[in-house]
Design an enzyme around this catalytic site. Structure first.
Site, PDB file in Angstrom:
ATOM      1  N   GLU A  43      -3.626  -9.145   9.664  1.00 17.09           N
ATOM      2  CA  GLU A  43      -3.419  -7.991   8.786  1.00 17.09           C
ATOM      3  C   GLU A  43      -2.278  -8.314   7.825  1.00 17.09           C
ATOM      4  OE1 GLU A  43      -3.341  -5.035   6.563  1.00 17.09           O
ATOM      5  OE2 GLU A  43      -4.881  -4.924   8.123  1.00 17.09           O
TER       6      GLU A  43
ATOM      7  N   ASP B 138     -13.171  -7.401   7.792  1.00 15.83           N
ATOM      8  CA  ASP B 138     -13.036  -5.969   7.502  1.00 15.83           C
ATOM      9  C   ASP B 138     -11.885  -5.764   6.516  1.00 15.83           C
ATOM     10  OD1 ASP B 138     -13.488  -3.283   7.564  1.00 15.83           O
ATOM     11  OD2 ASP B 138     -12.536  -2.926   9.502  1.00 15.83           O
TER      12      ASP B 138
ATOM     13  N   ASP C  85      -2.435 -13.184   4.977  1.00 19.06           N
ATOM     14  CA  ASP C  85      -3.707 -13.030   4.274  1.00 19.06           C
ATOM     15  C   ASP C  85      -4.815 -13.680   5.100  1.00 19.06           C
ATOM     16  OD1 ASP C  85      -5.327 -12.704   1.602  1.00 19.06           O
ATOM     17  OD2 ASP C  85      -5.613 -14.788   2.215  1.00 19.06           O
ATOM     18  N   GLY C  86      -5.979 -13.034   5.175  1.00 16.72           N
ATOM     19  CA  GLY C  86      -7.061 -13.518   6.030  1.00 16.72           C
ATOM     20  C   GLY C  86      -7.523 -14.918   5.689  1.00 16.72           C
TER      21      GLY C  86
ATOM     22  N   ASN D 106       0.802  -1.220   0.000  1.00 13.60           N
ATOM     23  CA  ASN D 106       0.000   0.000   0.000  1.00 13.60           C
ATOM     24  C   ASN D 106       0.836   1.271   0.000  1.00 13.60           C
ATOM     25  OD1 ASN D 106      -2.884  -0.950   0.419  1.00 13.60           O
ATOM     26  ND2 ASN D 106      -1.928  -1.909   2.197  1.00 13.60           N
TER      27      ASN D 106
END
Length: 536
Positions: free
Chosen positions: A336, A379, A361-362, A254
């Protein structure tokens, strides 16, 4: 190599290793520019598959046109000076992109505000790529056919020579793929990454002209412009109009921006669309979706006094802080994928070190996790960049299997739309295919919705019962105010699967509507005050 001597080429061209190095670093720079393009555009236009498609498509167009032009040019006028001047020009252009490119993006966005009514993100990303990236990559596309002209001595070894050139280009492209992603961008950022690879191209050109008779003016001009870019490019932030950022940087995943003042801390992972996390330093309820999501622990049928909560997409931990502040005997762990966000959570958002956060990774976490939870908060949705692997029936089945009996999944969905075929409707339908009890709640003054899912038909009655028993008057009053706002969801059978989940296209339609509604204000400003009013 007698051919080079006979045609009066500089002595450096008699060294095949130099020609192979030119091919190698050209391929490497193309891929580095492509990855840099994604990082340059992501803070403004998202990093969705749609934007990636536009980047790859425009770059492939540029390379194809460069190949055609380079081949014809090499046949008609095989002057190597022209090739290496093109490489110098491409180097300077790439070096200028981190500085000039951001003004181009702002200018395109401003122009499209008054000219485009649909597909804003597509047009903005496409025009940016065409203006900023096509020309330098067109120039680099001329490298391979030109080098073939200088390396092939005879038809007897032409296949081997061309194959070797292709191998060097491919190996360079591989390194140019991994090096920016895992080393240069996380370590020194996008701007310096562009400068590094532009500098390599610059050196390739300089080495050639050291042995050539002419081109000295081109070298001096290129070096001077490159040095100017080295000063300007790193100093130009993505949000160059912002003057009070506490933090601006990049991670592997990001672009990250933190605003921090005495009242709140705000995390954004893009410049143009939305806010990802807000931390109110005064404590108490925030009025945001975190508060509404706290209904989930009150809905869960726990087998003990302790409530186990898992948060997929921990972010800065606002939901975790809310739950620990208002509920006793809760244990919370988060997942996260971006470790840098977790670091910022500890530094700016007062996340407790006692809360365990796994960098993963979730969905991959659930695949290797044997534990079951009373509440799982999903989320991980961020504007148009909804990960398809966390929106499919297979994913929600995985979540379902990690809930205790009577457990509850709560999903934060942004990009709310009144249209029946919007992305949230598809996700809600998919969840309804896995869970028997599904309720939704629209968050006032935002585009978020909360979805609560369970297999327990007593979910809503238990929520009312536990709400009445709350000892905290603030939380009790708030939860009672939303009791009647929970609406049972009626599915229309639209299912997202691992095989077919067009979340980017569905999300883009909603984002386009949201942008257009926001642009009404800016269009009025331009109409009344002109472009200067928009800038101010």
């Amino acid at each position: 190599m007698e051919k080079q001597k006979q045609q009066g080429y500089p002595a450096i061209l008699s060294k095949k290793w130099y020609l192979y190095l030119t091919e190698f670093f050209s391929g490497m720079s193309v891929m580095a520019a492509e990855l840099g393009a994604s990082r340059l555009l992501a803070p403004y236009f998202s990093s969705s598959q749609i934007v990636w498609t536009i980047i790859i498509g425009t770059i492939m167009i540029a390379m194809a046109l460069g190949n055609i032009y380079g081949g014809r040019s090499a046949d008609k006028d095989p002057d190597p000076d022209k090739l290496y001047k093109r490489i110098l020009f491409a180097a300077v252009w790439l070096a200028a992109i981190p500085f000039a490119g951001k003004f181009v993006i702002a200018g395109i966005a401003g122009l499209l505000v008054v000219t485009v009514s649909t597909n804003f993100l597509i047009w903005a990303a496409f025009l940016t790529c065409m203006i900023v990236f096509v020309f330098p990559l067109f120039l680099l596309g001329t490298v391979t056919p030109s080098l073939v002209k200088y390396t092939v001595d005879s038809l007897d070894d032409s296949g081997q020579t061309v194959g070797t050139l292709g191998a060097f280009n491919t190996i360079g492209s591989i390194i140019g793929t991994f090096l920016p992603t895992f080393i240069t961008i996380p370590a020194v950022g996008t701007a310096v990454t562009f400068l590094i690879f532009a500098g390599i191209l610059l050196i390739i050109g300089i080495v050639y002209f050291v042995f050539a008779k002419g081109g000295k003016k081109s070298v001096v001009a290129s070096v001077c412009l490159f040095l100017v870019c080295c000063v300007l490019s790193p100093s130009m932030s993505f949000a160059f109009w912002e003057t009070a950022l506490a933090y601006e940087g990049e991670s592997v995943y990001n672009y990250l921006q933190v605003k921090d003042n005495e009242n709140e801390a705000i995390l954004s992972t893009n410049v143009m669309i939305g806010v990802q996390s807000i931390y109110k330093k005064s404590g108490g309820l925030t009025g945001m979706y975190y508060d509404y999501a706290m209904a989930a622990p009150l809905m869960a049928d726990k087998s003990s006094d302790k409530t186990d909560i898992l948060i997929l997409g921990m972010g800065t931990g606002t939901y975790a802080k809310q739950c620990t502040s208002y509920f006793d005997n809760v244990t919370i762990e988060g997942v996260e994928i971006d470790e840098k966000i977790t670091q910022l959570a500890y530094e700016y958002f007062d996340l407790s070190k006692d809360i365990r956060v796994t960098t993963y990774d979730g969905r991959a976490f659930l695949n290797v996790c044997d534990k079951k939870y009373d509440v799982i908060m999903v989320d991980a949705y961020q504007d148009i960049t909804i990960p398809f692997q966390m929106s499919s029936r297979e994913f929600f089945t995985l979540v379902h299997d990690h809930l205790n009996d009577g457990g509850v999944m709560v999903v934060n969905m942004n990009m709310r739309s009144e249209k029946d075929d919007a992305i949230n409707a598809w996700i809600s339908d998919t969840i309804s295919d896995v869970f028997s009890e599904v309720y939704t709640l629209n968050i006032p003054t935002s585009t978020n919705s909360e979805l609560f899912a369970s297999d327990d038909p007593e979910l809503l009655g238990r929520f009312r019962e536990k709400t009445s028993a709350l000892s905290n008057p603030e939380l009790s009053a708030f939860m009672k105010s939303i009791t009647d706002k929970l609406e049972p969801y009626e599915s229309e059978g639209r299912i997202l699967t691992d095989d077919k989940a067009p979340v980017e296209l569905l999300g883009m339609k909603v984002i386009d509507d949201l942008i257009q509604s926001e642009l009404v204000y800016y269009k009025n400003v331009i109409k009344e005050e002109g472009i200067q009013g928009l800038w101010e």
